[in-house]
Design a protein around this motif. Structure first.
Motif, PDB file in Angstrom:
ATOM      1  N   MET A   1       0.812  -1.251  -0.118  1.00 54.18           N
ATOM      2  CA  MET A   1       0.010   0.012  -0.089  1.00 54.18           C
ATOM      3  C   MET A   1       0.914   1.165   0.033  1.00 54.18           C
ATOM      4  N   THR A  13      -4.606   5.871   0.401  1.00 53.33           N
ATOM      5  CA  THR A  13      -3.919   4.825   0.396  1.00 53.33           C
ATOM      6  C   THR A  13      -4.145   4.107  -0.881  1.00 53.33           C
ATOM      7  N   ASN A  15      -3.583   0.472  -2.957  1.00 49.81           N
ATOM      8  CA  ASN A  15      -2.929  -0.752  -3.416  1.00 49.81           C
ATOM      9  C   ASN A  15      -2.008  -0.913  -4.431  1.00 49.81           C
ATOM     10  N   ASP A  17      -0.261  -3.101  -5.687  1.00 49.95           N
ATOM     11  CA  ASP A  17      -0.605  -4.174  -6.544  1.00 49.95           C
ATOM     12  C   ASP A  17      -1.699  -4.019  -7.636  1.00 49.95           C
ATOM     13  N   MET A  18      -2.498  -3.144  -7.694  1.00 51.08           N
ATOM     14  CA  MET A  18      -3.702  -2.633  -8.111  1.00 51.08           C
ATOM     15  C   MET A  18      -3.380  -1.468  -9.358  1.00 51.08           C
ATOM     16  N   TYR A  54       7.588   0.054  -1.324  1.00 45.63           N
ATOM     17  CA  TYR A  54       6.707  -0.841  -0.593  1.00 45.63           C
ATOM     18  C   TYR A  54       7.019  -2.383  -1.111  1.00 45.63           C
TER      19      TYR A  54
END
Length: 61
Positions: A1, A13, A15, A17-18, A54
């Motif tokens: 995040m 915040t 994600n 990975d998205m 991250y």
């Protein structure tokens, strides 16, 4: 995040990975794999650095 800032100054915040891709048009737009787009204050390079930091944190643990 990762934490990023909307143009109105609100921090939120995302994600990491998205994230599908990031554009500067000239505002920075983060496109998520869900199709949602978010305009943020940070430059593309800053977001990339945040994602790298991250990923390093989660891979070390």
């Amino acid at each position: 995040m990762i934490n990023v800032t909307k143009l109105n100054g609100d921090e939120f915040t995302v994600n990491a990975d998205m994230i599908e891709f990031i554009e500067e048009t000239p505002d920075t737009v983060i496109s998520l794999i869900s199709g949602k787009k978010v305009v943020v204050k940070e430059k593309k390079e800053e977001i990339i650095e945040k994602v790298i930091e991250y990923k390093r944190k989660i891979l070390i643990i």
